[in-house]
Scaffold this motif. Structure first.
Motif, PDB file in Angstrom:
ATOM      1  N   ARG A 131       0.817  -1.214   0.000  1.00  0.00           N
ATOM      2  CA  ARG A 131       0.000   0.000   0.000  1.00  0.00           C
ATOM      3  C   ARG A 131       0.849   1.262   0.000  1.00  0.00           C
ATOM      4  O   ARG A 131       0.330   2.364   0.194  1.00  0.00           O
ATOM      5  N   SER A 132       2.150   1.119  -0.201  1.00  0.00           N
ATOM      6  CA  SER A 132       3.045   2.275  -0.115  1.00  0.00           C
ATOM      7  C   SER A 132       2.759   3.297  -1.214  1.00  0.00           C
ATOM      8  O   SER A 132       2.858   4.505  -0.990  1.00  0.00           O
ATOM      9  N   GLY A 133       2.410   2.817  -2.420  1.00  0.00           N
ATOM     10  CA  GLY A 133       2.107   3.744  -3.513  1.00  0.00           C
ATOM     11  C   GLY A 133       0.924   4.636  -3.169  1.00  0.00           C
ATOM     12  O   GLY A 133       0.968   5.858  -3.362  1.00  0.00           O
ATOM     13  N   TRP A 134      -0.137   4.026  -2.643  1.00  0.00           N
ATOM     14  CA  TRP A 134      -1.322   4.799  -2.254  1.00  0.00           C
ATOM     15  C   TRP A 134      -0.978   5.768  -1.130  1.00  0.00           C
ATOM     16  O   TRP A 134      -1.377   6.947  -1.150  1.00  0.00           O
ATOM     17  N   ALA A 135      -0.235   5.306  -0.116  1.00  0.00           N
ATOM     18  CA  ALA A 135       0.087   6.151   1.037  1.00  0.00           C
ATOM     19  C   ALA A 135       0.921   7.357   0.627  1.00  0.00           C
ATOM     20  O   ALA A 135       0.632   8.504   1.033  1.00  0.00           O
TER      21      ALA A 135
END
Length: 404
Positions: A131-135
């Motif tokens: 989920r790093s891209g979204w965060a």
């Protein structure tokens, strides 16, 4: 709620206030310098350039050091240092009595930089990798929002209350960032126990799986900032060239300058989530190609409305590019050196902020306004080629490692 989500929300507001604070001052620096006693056109241009650039130049030099310190001492401490340091230096700028004092304080302000990259590093190190891209994309909307709101708020304040109150409000907003960070952000009890912070830059890159990719991403960051900055010095003049009879050039310039922020704000989280599914490198490459098409198209516009439409579309690319770079930096580095890598990347970002306006002003002075868009597009094309070669090399190495 999970702790990393609480931190994401908290640093979102911190980054918003930081972006708002910085952006609401920059458009009015030349007016403030004039108020401090610099009046001739030549001297005003010179001092405006110096006071604008000195902050980014100093920041570019110290960013890797702050990143190294963040890896060793913790990122919350760096967030507190940056927000409090900027609050104090901007407060002092409100009481400057001559341009030399302002110049020195702007240089000191460069030493206090680093809130946004440390916020990114904190979120990147705590969010689940899937989920790093979204965060990171969500966090990027904070600065974008601040940059949209800042000039509008600063303009209202300056018109109604004068220039010095703009600095006072900016300082107060940064104190809000400090308090949000102090009371709401939670970091692990102790940063990762290792000696990464003491490693030389060469040793840090040797420890990475694809060091050449990290360098390429830093260069891409410089190019992205260069593209954003190259248009700034000539935007108002180009709009006046397109519509010489207009009586509201200032308003149109502000609107066209700010308009890419709206689609960037809307697109960043969605494109970040899409990148988590299909590959962030594909999102970045697509955004760069889209930006090239738009820059070349801008060189042919005949009206300010056409320019505004293309600038609006450019916002979708803006909402993808920097978050994608930052997501890839997280993916291809380790938590032990994330702060150092983000510090290096921030240095390249600051250098783009310095080189871009100089390039745009020089090209427009030598061969005309429209060529600024052409040259900017060519720079992006060259970056696409180098990034494509780097991705090919990464894929070849990854395949060789799997087979080995």
């Amino acid at each position: 709620m999970e702790s990393w989500k609480v931190n994401l929300i908290s640093v979102w507001f911190g980054c918003f206030f930081t972006g708002l604070a910085i952006s609401q001052i920059l458009p009015f620096l030349p007016l403030y310098i004039s108020q401090l006693g610099v009046h001739s056109h030549e001297a005003l241009s010179m001092w405006s350039g110096f006071t604008f650039s000195i902050t980014f130049l100093v920041s570019a030099v110290v960013a890797p050091w702050w990143g190294s310190l963040a890896d060793r001492k913790g990122r919350k401490l760096m967030l507190l240092r940056a927000s409090l340091g900027m609050a104090v230096t901007i407060l002092l700028q409100a009481f400057a009595t001559n341009v030399w004092q302002l110049f020195i304080l702007r240089g000191v302000m460069g030493l206090t930089s680093g809130y946004i990259p440390n916020a990114l590093a904190l979120v990147a190190s705590q969010a689940p990798r899937e989920r790093s891209g979204w965060a990171i994309s969500t966090l990027s909307t904070a600065q974008i929002s601040g940059v949209i709101v800042g000039p509008l708020m600063g303009g209202i304040l300056a018109d109604n209350f004068g220039l010095r109150p703009v600095f006072l409000l900016t300082s107060a907003l940064l104190m809000v960032s400090f308090l949000v960070t102090l009371f709401l952000i939670k970091e692990r009890a102790r940063p990762v126990q290792n000696k990464a912070g003491q490693l030389s830059g060469k040793a840090v890159f040797k420890a990475l799986p694809y060091p050449f990719l990290i360098v390429s991403l830093c260069v891409t960051t410089l190019v992205i900032q260069l593209c954003n900055g190259s248009i700034g010095p000539i935007l108002a003049l180009f709009i006046k060239y397109l519509d010489p009879g207009s009586n509201n050039i200032a308003f149109m310039s502000g609107l066209i300058a700010a308009i890419p922020g709206i689609p960037a704000l809307l697109a960043a989280p969605r494109l970040g989530r899409l990148g988590d599914r299909i590959g962030t490198d594909k999102i970045l490459m697509g955004a760069l190609v889209f930006a090239v098409v738009l820059f070349f198209s801008m060189s042919f516009v005949a009206t300010p409305v056409q320019l505004a439409v293309l600038r609006f579309l450019l916002g979708f690319a803006d909402g993808a590019m920097l978050p994608a770079v930052q997501t890839l930096l997280v993916k291809y580095s380790t938590e032990q050196v994330t702060g150092r890598i983000f510090g290096y990347n921030q240095s390249f970002m600051y250098m783009g902020n310095v080189v871009g306006p100089l390039m745009g002003a020089s090209v427009s002075a030598i061969i005309g306004f429209r060529w600024v868009f052409v040259v900017t597009g060519v720079v992006v094309v060259l970056n696409i080629l180098q990034f494509a070669l780097v991705l090919r090399k990464r894929n070849q190495l990854a395949a060789a490692r799997r087979e080995g």
